[in-house]
Design a protein around this motif. Sequence first.
Motif, short mmCIF file in Angstrom:
data_model
loop_
_atom_site.label_atom_id
_atom_site.label_comp_id
_atom_site.label_asym_id
_atom_site.label_seq_id
_atom_site.Cartn_x
_atom_site.Cartn_y
_atom_site.Cartn_z
N GLY A 35 0.84 -1.65 0.18
CA GLY A 35 0.23 -0.15 -0.09
C GLY A 35 0.90 1.09 0.00
O GLY A 35 2.22 1.40 0.58
N THR A 36 -0.13 2.32 -0.14
CA THR A 36 0.75 3.57 -0.42
C THR A 36 1.05 5.32 0.50
O THR A 36 -1.08 4.73 0.62
N PRO A 37 1.24 5.47 0.64
CA PRO A 37 0.95 6.88 1.44
C PRO A 37 0.37 8.37 0.79
O PRO A 37 0.59 7.62 -0.49
N ALA A 38 -0.10 8.66 0.73
CA ALA A 38 -1.11 9.53 -0.28
C ALA A 38 0.15 10.82 -0.14
O ALA A 38 1.63 10.64 -0.29
N GLY A 39 0.19 11.26 -1.38
CA GLY A 39 0.90 12.09 -2.60
C GLY A 39 1.16 11.75 -3.89
O GLY A 39 1.57 11.75 -4.40
N VAL A 40 -0.12 10.75 -4.34
CA VAL A 40 0.21 10.09 -5.70
C VAL A 40 -0.23 11.12 -6.63
O VAL A 40 -1.02 11.94 -6.53
N ALA A 41 0.84 11.03 -7.70
CA ALA A 41 0.17 12.37 -8.83
C ALA A 41 0.18 11.63 -9.91
O ALA A 41 1.34 10.26 -10.27
N ALA A 42 0.27 12.16 -11.24
CA ALA A 42 0.36 11.52 -12.76
C ALA A 42 2.01 12.41 -13.17
O ALA A 42 3.07 12.77 -12.12
N LEU A 43 2.50 10.87 -13.79
CA LEU A 43 4.19 10.88 -13.93
C LEU A 43 4.51 11.88 -15.29
O LEU A 43 2.99 11.60 -16.33
N GLN A 44 5.41 12.46 -16.02
CA GLN A 44 5.31 12.99 -17.26
C GLN A 44 6.70 12.18 -17.88
O GLN A 44 7.08 11.83 -16.81
N ASP A 45 6.84 12.46 -18.82
CA ASP A 45 7.79 12.39 -20.28
C ASP A 45 9.05 12.57 -19.44
O ASP A 45 9.06 13.59 -19.04
N GLY A 46 9.79 11.93 -18.53
CA GLY A 46 11.31 12.30 -18.42
C GLY A 46 11.35 12.21 -16.88
O GLY A 46 12.45 12.82 -16.47
N ASP A 47 10.53 12.39 -16.15
CA ASP A 47 10.78 12.14 -14.76
C ASP A 47 11.63 11.53 -14.16
O ASP A 47 11.66 10.21 -14.98
#
Length: 209
Positions: A178-190
Amino acid sequence: MAEAIRNIYCIGRNYRLHALELGNEVPDSPMVFTKPSHAAVPMDGRTIELPGDRGEIHFELEIVLRVGQSYQSGMAADECIDAMALGLDLTLRDVQSKLKAKGHPWLDAKGFKSSAPLGEWLAYPGWERLQEHEFALVKNGVEAQRGNSRDMLFHIPQLIGHIGGRFGLGAGDLIFTGTPAGVAALQDGDVLEAYWADKLAGSCTIKLA
């Protein structure tokens, strides 16, 4: 990475704030889903290619447990686990939202190729000592997530008993906890860096193709 990964079990919504940030109900028992073993890929500094034409892909940093001994009813959870790592449960979020709305399984959103990057295997300190350290994800030099296993809704002994009792656990199985809070979308080159107790435990660069 383990040479012979078998089943990959994943726990959804195991941190209260993560469940709430996505507008989901907090579960009253472990929410288990799976990924194919083909989803696993080393997070060893390499570039990881992901689908760029299926909507947003979200990162979710998690403690990953490797099972070294088959679960038997009544055994201590720590006896099952022979190593740990930090891993990413990558999620096609737009795809997942559509599947959830239809009541369909999540496999298409969670089980795509390279959706389970894994950092280096570390010694597992046991459940009690595990809670002494935090883990974090840094994206492009900025901290994106930080968590501690003591904040899990369902602790590792509960997860081992639940998964082992219902589905079975054997050597080579993995558990994404499981994951804590703070997830977000990835961008090319991250550029993603995973830290355990402030020490680098895995990294990769994202390529959306």
